[in-house]
Design an enzyme around this catalytic site. Structure first.
Site, mmCIF file in Angstrom:
data_model
loop_
_atom_site.group_PDB
_atom_site.id
_atom_site.type_symbol
_atom_site.label_atom_id
_atom_site.label_comp_id
_atom_site.label_asym_id
_atom_site.label_seq_id
_atom_site.Cartn_x
_atom_site.Cartn_y
_atom_site.Cartn_z
ATOM 1 N N ASP A 1 4.550 -88.448 -11.967
ATOM 2 C CA ASP A 1 3.531 -87.409 -11.908
ATOM 3 C C ASP A 1 3.847 -86.483 -10.734
ATOM 4 O O ASP A 1 3.987 -86.942 -9.599
ATOM 5 C CB ASP A 1 2.151 -88.057 -11.696
ATOM 6 N N ASP B 1 -1.754 -106.561 -12.066
ATOM 7 C CA ASP B 1 -1.687 -106.889 -10.637
ATOM 8 C C ASP B 1 -0.981 -108.235 -10.462
ATOM 9 O O ASP B 1 -1.391 -109.241 -11.048
ATOM 10 C CB ASP B 1 -3.120 -106.964 -10.083
ATOM 11 N N ASP C 1 0.196 -103.142 -9.817
ATOM 12 C CA ASP C 1 1.343 -102.818 -8.960
ATOM 13 C C ASP C 1 2.618 -102.655 -9.793
ATOM 14 O O ASP C 1 2.638 -102.935 -10.990
ATOM 15 C CB ASP C 1 1.528 -103.885 -7.877
ATOM 16 N N HIS D 1 -6.063 -90.660 -18.420
ATOM 17 C CA HIS D 1 -6.879 -91.220 -17.334
ATOM 18 C C HIS D 1 -8.049 -90.314 -16.962
ATOM 19 O O HIS D 1 -8.894 -90.684 -16.138
ATOM 20 C CB HIS D 1 -5.986 -91.445 -16.119
#
Ligand code: TEU
Length: 561
Positions: A98, A21, A29, A329
């Site tokens: 994705d 981040d 990000d 994940h």
């Protein structure tokens, strides 16, 4: 650029919201990924797979997309993404995104319009069915995240299908305009310069049009499989996608194909069929499933693991292509699930890396796996964030399962185990180098000692072992192109295999035992001339002979003759 470049590639999966981040928002990000490109280049990876960064209400952490053409402002801007593409490509790193097209978010414009009436342009962009005579749902299917897979909408007097959350309505792939809209979207991203897609639950896009009920004994959260996995038109749709889009670019595609066996995988990945390049199967993920599916406190058996991986290596030889992974994940941390994350965390993490990376196929490293990160023992249930985990807790409480069982099975299998922020250093004051703000999910308490900075400082760290494995793949043609043969069929603790290409023979031996074991090497492999290429112990004997394997010892020898 050569075709099939992905056969030589190592993929690193970045979970954007937990990677780095740069704004203090507590969410990773795109600029954070750009900042860490040198780290990834140094590791030696070739491709980054980004989990979804499109506009989304984040009900399922981005797998609920409300606009396929916009970057979620939480992650940054389209210019940031273009900059990431440019900088990654400059470093020789490709980017795959994705593709989530089995369903959208219920906040997508298409769905909002679809709910309005039965006769507008978007009415049948989704799967709407009338209630059964008794007013109940069209089928008895359960949703992956708990509860029924159908949601009733008054304005239409119908149910819509959602195999995942009710905020994730399934798209109607039977409708040519839906497929056309998806292909146009894919072209948009390819024209921007991406290098491929990982395709979310792509084996579910074709539903049986006779809408069968599931058998009563089906695992409820997967009971839709009977009517929605490897469906009647799935290969027709994927071949059409290939002809309309994929064949026009030099791409890499990997399909996430739940509930798909090795025979079916050949149908998806046989190059003659012009569908996908490879698929993620789940056969090795299911070795520790129990009566409640994934959330069971059951340990896998190594002999089962060996049989499953050998089946996939041999079945796809010359007919398809394997993806190789331990975690992502959606899965718990590999060293906890398949290794020993207490007394032999480093040794077993290295052993797992060795076993997987010397196999035939494209290896995927999930962020933090190269550090030997392990499951997270949260102290309070509130620390969990994942919709799947909350669904399981609710389901298990309704089943009145023991609190201890619920707690342990969630610790063992929650997807949040893999979603805690990447630890760049060991300083909690600095947000472990992840954020200057409050992270969207709590840090793992392990970060104080398991982090990138410590791995860099320790030449015996898991990180450097992974770096070596990647180097060997690039240097030795036998790793990419060789055939695979299992060495032993009976031993219960040691997994040994060889890779063969012309005069090169790679011998890979991995112990899953927590104690020393004597390993008798088949006489035909014994060589004093063999070369020890890599071990997770510093004093492994150089000759290739019978071995006294230390706990989780993993060795790679090269025979050239
Ligand atoms: O996961 C597909 C899937 O079936 C998951 O439910 C997986 O089997 C499960 O999480 C294992 O516990 C894909 C994405 O990878 C996942 O993150 C999404 O939640 C899901 O699809 C819906 O898009």
């Amino acid at each position: 650029m050569e075709k099939d470049w992905w056969k030589k590639s190592v993929v690193y999966q970045v979970y954007p919201q937990s990677f780095k981040d740069t704004t203090g928002s507590g969410m990773g990000d795109i600029k954070g990924i750009i900042e860490k490109l040198p780290y990834l280049a140094d590791l030696g990876i070739d491709v980054i797979w980004l989990n979804p960064i499109y506009q989304s209400p984040l009900v399922d952490n981005g797998y609920d997309i409300s606009d396929y053409f916009k970057i979620n402002p939480e992650y940054g801007t389209m210019d940031d993404f273009k900059s990431l593409l440019e900088k990654a490509h400059f470093l020789g790193i490709k980017i795959i995104m994705d593709l989530v097209v089995n369903h959208t978010s219920d906040q997508h414009e298409w769905f909002k319009k679809s709910c309005e009436s039965r006769d507008n342009e978007y009415s049948d962009f989704y799967i709407w069915k009338d209630p059964k005579e008794d007013g109940s749902a069209p089928t008895n299917w359960g949703s992956t995240f708990g509860g029924p897979a159908w949601e009733y909408v008054e304005s239409r007097g119908q149910y819509y299908l959602h195999l995942f959350a009710k905020e994730q309505p399934d798209l109607n792939w039977e409708k040519p305009k839906v497929r056309e809209a998806i292909y146009d979207m894919m072209k948009f991203w390819f024209e921007l310069g991406i290098d491929g897609f990982r395709m979310d639950v792509i084996s579910l896009i074709s539903k049986r049009q006779d809408w069968p009920d599931a058998p009563e004994d089906a695992v409820y959260t997967k009971s839709y499989y009977i009517g929605a996995s490897n469906g009647p038109r799935v290969h027709e749709f994927l071949h059409e996608m290939n002809q309309e889009v994929l064949s026009k670019y030099n791409t890499m595609t990997v399909g996430e194909t739940a509930n798909t066996n090795s025979d079916q995988a050949i149908l998806y990945t046989d190059p003659e069929r012009e569908e996908l390049d490879m698929v993620f199967h789940f056969d090795h993920m299911h070795l520790d499933y129990g009566p409640y599916g994934k959330f069971s406190d059951i340990r896998f058996k190594m002999s089962d693991l060996r049989d499953v991986l050998t089946e996939w290596q041999c079945k796809l030889e010359g007919r398809g292509w394997n993806s190789l992974y331990w975690s992502n994940h959606d899965q718990p941390r590999a060293v906890t699930r398949f290794g020993n994350d207490t007394n032999y965390r480093v040794e077993s993490a290295k052993m797992l890396g060795t076993l997987l990376h010397m196999m035939k196929g494209t290896p995927y490293i999930y962020q933090g796996e190269e550090l030997g990160m392990r499951n997270v023992r949260f102290t309070s249930f509130d620390q969990y964030k994942d919709i799947e985990t909350y669904g399981v807790k609710k389901e298990f409480e309704e089943k009145q399962l023991a609190e201890e069982y619920i707690k342990e099975s969630i610790f063992l299998k929650s997807r949040d185990n893999a979603r805690t922020p990447m630890p760049w250093n060991g300083s909690e004051m600095s947000g472990f180098g992840f954020t200057t703000g409050t992270p969207w999910i709590d840090f793992s308490p392990d970060n104080v000692w398991i982090n990138v900075e410590n791995c860099f400082a320790d030449k015996n760290s898991v990180y450097y072992h992974y770096k070596e494995l990647i180097r060997l793949r690039k240097e030795l043609p036998v790793v990419v192109d060789g055939t695979y043969e299992l060495i032993n069929q009976t031993d219960s603790d040691v997994y040994g295999y060889i890779r063969i290409l012309a005069k090169q023979k790679l011998v890979v031996i991995c112990s899953f035992a927590e104690n020393k074991v004597n390993y008798t090497l088949p006489i035909e492999l014994k060589r004093s001339s063999a070369k020890l290429l890599l071990s997770n112990y510093h004093d492994t004997k150089k000759e290739l002979d019978d071995l006294e394997l230390r706990p989780y010892e993993a060795v790679i020898y090269l025979i050239e003759e």
